[in-house]
Design an enzyme around this catalytic site. Structure first.
Site, PDB file in Angstrom:
ATOM      1  N   TYR A   1       4.180  -2.392   0.907  1.00 33.12           N
ATOM      2  CA  TYR A   1       3.719  -2.790  -0.426  1.00 33.12           C
ATOM      3  C   TYR A   1       4.494  -3.986  -0.975  1.00 33.12           C
ATOM      4  CZ  TYR A   1       1.468   1.843  -0.586  1.00 33.12           C
ATOM      5  OH  TYR A   1       0.725   2.969  -0.328  1.00 33.12           O
TER       6      TYR A   1
ATOM      7  N   HIS B   1       3.593   5.629   7.825  1.00 33.17           N
ATOM      8  CA  HIS B   1       2.477   5.187   6.999  1.00 33.17           C
ATOM      9  C   HIS B   1       1.126   5.381   7.686  1.00 33.17           C
ATOM     10  CE1 HIS B   1       1.641   2.147   3.525  1.00 33.17           C
ATOM     11  NE2 HIS B   1       0.734   3.090   3.576  1.00 33.17           N
TER      12      HIS B   1
ATOM     13  N   SER C   1      -2.854   8.120 -20.020  1.00 32.08           N
ATOM     14  CA  SER C   1      -3.998   9.030 -19.962  1.00 32.08           C
ATOM     15  C   SER C   1      -4.006   9.809 -18.652  1.00 32.08           C
ATOM     16  CB  SER C   1      -5.292   8.224 -20.117  1.00 32.08           C
ATOM     17  OG  SER C   1      -6.424   9.043 -19.962  1.00 32.08           O
TER      18      SER C   1
END
Length: 261
Positions: free
Chosen positions: A54, A110, A239
């Site tokens: 990443y 991964h 949220s």
């Protein structure tokens, strides 16, 4: 706002616990990653998911330091790229330097290197775990057959298999296979791999006064599947965390299960 103490944990077979809801960082780099992770930690997330591939471990580590939280209060996952098979120690050491920590809580392979389970890599994972550089070890995107080959070769099952999961991908048989082997399921891409516009999700969300995304996350949680949504938007990430004040009924869970293709 949900506090971190309200987030349930899943007990792994190695004795460690992982918060059932985490914060994913895929496709976030640079200052975007830093601010998103810092916002997530401030909101109450205590489980961060990153990976060598990443290219944001340094930003994740910087956000953790700047959050003021103690290292032991945040669960950190990172991952070994399949192309680094054979370079396990160097890769994990580099991840620890980037993150600025002495250990990670979970280290994953991964993807299967060259499409194979790679028992030699798994043996190195076991050794590095035993040295304390990672507390738990697991895999990502592995088939059940791959898992069995690792166990046959080493006697050690991965604590976690992180796989793409959503209502559209729900597979009770695969879930049972993994749980029978003591492997916790961690789902990624809960929204991208699904359909938030599905009428069932919209109807259930309206009934509870929440969003379809919150329905999907709550569905994962009630199935005891660890889930790692991601968002760069502070309101949306808050949220996504606010899913512990309601429950889905058995009928609602079954209807969502029925979305699987």
């Amino acid at each position: 706002m949900t506090t971190s103490t309200a987030i349930p944990e899943v007990k792994l077979t190695d004795g460690h616990d992982v918060p059932i809801l985490g914060f994913g960082t895929w496709q976030m780099t640079g200052d975007v990653a830093y601010h998103a992770v810092l916002d997530a930690l401030k909101a109450g997330y205590r489980h961060l998911d990153t990976a060598t591939a990443y290219d944001n471990e340094a930003q994740v580590g910087r956000a953790l330091r700047d959050s003021g939280l103690a290292r032991e209060d945040v669960f950190i996952t990172t991952k070994l790229p399949p192309g680094r098979a054979g370079e396990e120690r160097a890769t994990l050491s580099a991840s620890l330097r980037e993150l600025g920590v002495d250990y990670v809580d979970l280290w994953l392979v991964h993807w299967p290197p060259d499409g194979q389970p790679a028992p030699g890599t798994w043996a190195e994972f076991i050794a590095l775990r035993d040295e304390g550089l990672t507390r738990s070890i697991g895999v990502s995107n592995y088939s059940t057959g791959h898992l069995d080959q690792l166990v046959d070769a080493t006697g050690v099952a991965p604590a976690v298999n992180q796989i793409k999961w959503s209502p559209l991908l729900h597979d009770p048989a695969r879930l049972a296979e993994l749980r029978d082997r003591g492997v916790a399921v961690e789902g990624y891409s809960p929204f991208r791999a699904g359909d938030l516009d599905a009428s069932e999700l919209v109807e259930i969300a309206e009934r509870h006064g929440i969003t379809p995304a919150q329905v999907v996350l709550r569905w994962h949680i009630q199935h005891e599947i660890v889930v790692i949504p991601k968002s760069q938007d502070p309101d949306r990430l808050r949220s996504n965390l606010d899913v512990f004040g309601f429950s889905l009924t058995d009928d609602e869970m079954s209807r969502i299960d029925g979305l699987a293709r």
